[in-house]
Design an enzyme around this catalytic site. Sequence first.
Site, PDB file in Angstrom:
ATOM      1  N   HIS A   1      -0.795 -11.535  -4.430  1.00 16.75           N
ATOM      2  CA  HIS A   1       0.591 -11.142  -4.195  1.00 16.75           C
ATOM      3  C   HIS A   1       1.578 -12.137  -4.807  1.00 16.75           C
ATOM      4  O   HIS A   1       2.600 -11.735  -5.385  1.00 16.75           O
ATOM      5  CB  HIS A   1       0.850 -10.991  -2.695  1.00 16.75           C
ATOM      6  CG  HIS A   1       0.088  -9.856  -2.091  1.00 16.75           C
ATOM      7  ND1 HIS A   1       0.312  -8.541  -2.444  1.00 16.75           N
ATOM      8  CD2 HIS A   1      -0.910  -9.831  -1.167  1.00 16.75           C
ATOM      9  CE1 HIS A   1      -0.515  -7.751  -1.764  1.00 16.75           C
ATOM     10  NE2 HIS A   1      -1.265  -8.510  -0.987  1.00 16.75           N
TER      11      HIS A   1
ATOM     12  N   HIS B   1       0.827  -1.211   0.000  1.00 18.19           N
ATOM     13  CA  HIS B   1       0.000   0.000   0.000  1.00 18.19           C
ATOM     14  C   HIS B   1       0.865   1.266   0.000  1.00 18.19           C
ATOM     15  O   HIS B   1       0.512   2.262  -0.628  1.00 18.19           O
ATOM     16  CB  HIS B   1      -0.916   0.026   1.220  1.00 18.19           C
ATOM     17  CG  HIS B   1      -1.884  -1.116   1.270  1.00 18.19           C
ATOM     18  ND1 HIS B   1      -2.735  -1.330   2.334  1.00 18.19           N
ATOM     19  CD2 HIS B   1      -2.136  -2.117   0.379  1.00 18.19           C
ATOM     20  CE1 HIS B   1      -3.471  -2.408   2.099  1.00 18.19           C
ATOM     21  NE2 HIS B   1      -3.123  -2.910   0.930  1.00 18.19           N
TER      22      HIS B   1
ATOM     23  N   HIS C   1      41.751  15.504 -41.627  1.00 13.44           N
ATOM     24  CA  HIS C   1      41.567  14.056 -41.512  1.00 13.44           C
ATOM     25  C   HIS C   1      40.728  13.554 -42.678  1.00 13.44           C
ATOM     26  O   HIS C   1      39.525  13.759 -42.743  1.00 13.44           O
ATOM     27  CB  HIS C   1      40.886  13.720 -40.175  1.00 13.44           C
ATOM     28  CG  HIS C   1      40.949  12.252 -39.829  1.00 13.44           C
ATOM     29  ND1 HIS C   1      39.940  11.378 -40.090  1.00 13.44           N
ATOM     30  CD2 HIS C   1      41.939  11.524 -39.241  1.00 13.44           C
ATOM     31  CE1 HIS C   1      40.272  10.157 -39.667  1.00 13.44           C
ATOM     32  NE2 HIS C   1      41.489  10.233 -39.149  1.00 13.44           N
TER      33      HIS C   1
ATOM     34  N   ASP D   1      -3.000  -3.144  -5.065  1.00 17.87           N
ATOM     35  CA  ASP D   1      -1.967  -4.106  -4.651  1.00 17.87           C
ATOM     36  C   ASP D   1      -1.015  -4.430  -5.799  1.00 17.87           C
ATOM     37  O   ASP D   1       0.205  -4.531  -5.611  1.00 17.87           O
ATOM     38  CB  ASP D   1      -2.617  -5.401  -4.167  1.00 17.87           C
ATOM     39  CG  ASP D   1      -3.154  -5.310  -2.745  1.00 17.87           C
ATOM     40  OD1 ASP D   1      -2.784  -4.361  -2.022  1.00 17.87           O
ATOM     41  OD2 ASP D   1      -3.933  -6.200  -2.354  1.00 17.87           O
TER      42      ASP D   1
END
Length: 464
Positions: free
Chosen positions: A288, A79, A366, A265
């Site tokens: 979960h 939370h 160059h 969640d």
Amino acid sequence: MNYKQHTIKAPVTVSGIGLHTGVVSNMTFTPAPANHGYKFQRIDLPDQPIVAADVDNVVDLSRGTTIEQNGARVNTVEHTLAALVGLEIDNVLIQLDGPEPPIMDGSSIEFVKALLEVGLQEQNALRNYFELTEGITYKDEARGVEIVGLPLNDYRLTAMVDYNSPVLGSQHASITNMNQFEREIAPCRTFCFLHELEALHKQNLIKGGNLDNAIVIVDRVVNDSELSMLAEMLNKPKVEVKETGTLNNTELRFKNEPARHKLLDLMGDLALIGRPIKGQILAARPGHAANIGFAKRVKRAIQEASIQSVPVYDEKKPPVMDINQISATLPHRYPFLLIDKIIHLDETTVTGVKNVTMNEPFFQGHFPGNPVLPGVIQIEAMAQTGGILVLNTVENPEDYWTYFLGVDKCRFKRKVIPGDTIIFKCELLAPIKRGIAKMSGQAFVGGQLVMEAEMSASIVKKKA
């Protein structure tokens, strides 16, 4: 979605009892520097150990997500983390004088109110998004659980639940913009069914649970003796079942509040990936265990992608450092300041941009008529990019010099010409010790590798 990282302007404290431990604690959100992420600190323990909010630190999923590191454990973090994700806050140190954040009213809304009370602070660092480029799936066929992540240039989540209950039935909830979080997701409270309550109590959980911080769903007939037992368990003089199908006539804040809490969640658990996500997350019957299983798969995808990742350069996004900030950090000046922007910078990695133009003086001699960016210039530009990374590890970087010590395993894959934009990526190979840094570097043009090398440099403090 925010481009820049954010922290909070000042510390703010919330207090209350933990849902499962029943321990009263004070939790203080404190500002943290860019690229800090979310970390908890158990200030009630010796040496005040820090626990990073990382999916690899998850040790228990008994009706909540518990993390542990450095001998310290923090219970039920979801939370708290959901509030930070929902407000797009990236960097916070969460100091806790107990084993578990306070449950408050069972939702995230009190955390949101406290954080908004002190306000958010933008930081001079880009958010390090991980963009899902292909589908990532987690399945638990035995439980009918499935979570899928799909490519999307945004962050959207949908949770679908089916409780086979006459009270709740099938529900779904979605969030398509984080601006919805405070009003539509944060106030949604944790819940359980009546038949789960006694089992949770016997497992020594929900010691801090009561009818003020959780919804108890009643989906069967309950006799008077059961109600008396429940009243004793919940330390209430009396409990009763009303027509709503909840104990003590608890009114739902939304018709689908349980599904919205499952979404809350999910957001909190996915914060443990460690980086903000760009993708569409679809979750069927999430919990979960499934959330963490999916989070681990995403983190593994991040690790695999980082091995050969090509940095993404979006010209529309503000840089982490512009040319003025680079000049204030590096001692180099024209014609030898070779980096134009820094677009990413964290503790171990830096990404810089160099725009190659015909106006650079070395092109006069160059390969006249066939201008090619000299290899030594590419190496020096990469070294300057790495110098920004090294100086980022010390306070007051303007008080230090960085000296290039060596280069190894250097390979040039293709020529670089005027008009090209080179993206340099440097990463520390090991922690800096005794002022010596070792880095791997890559240079990309148009998504193709043009040069790579390993470099070493030393950090030397300027003499007073």
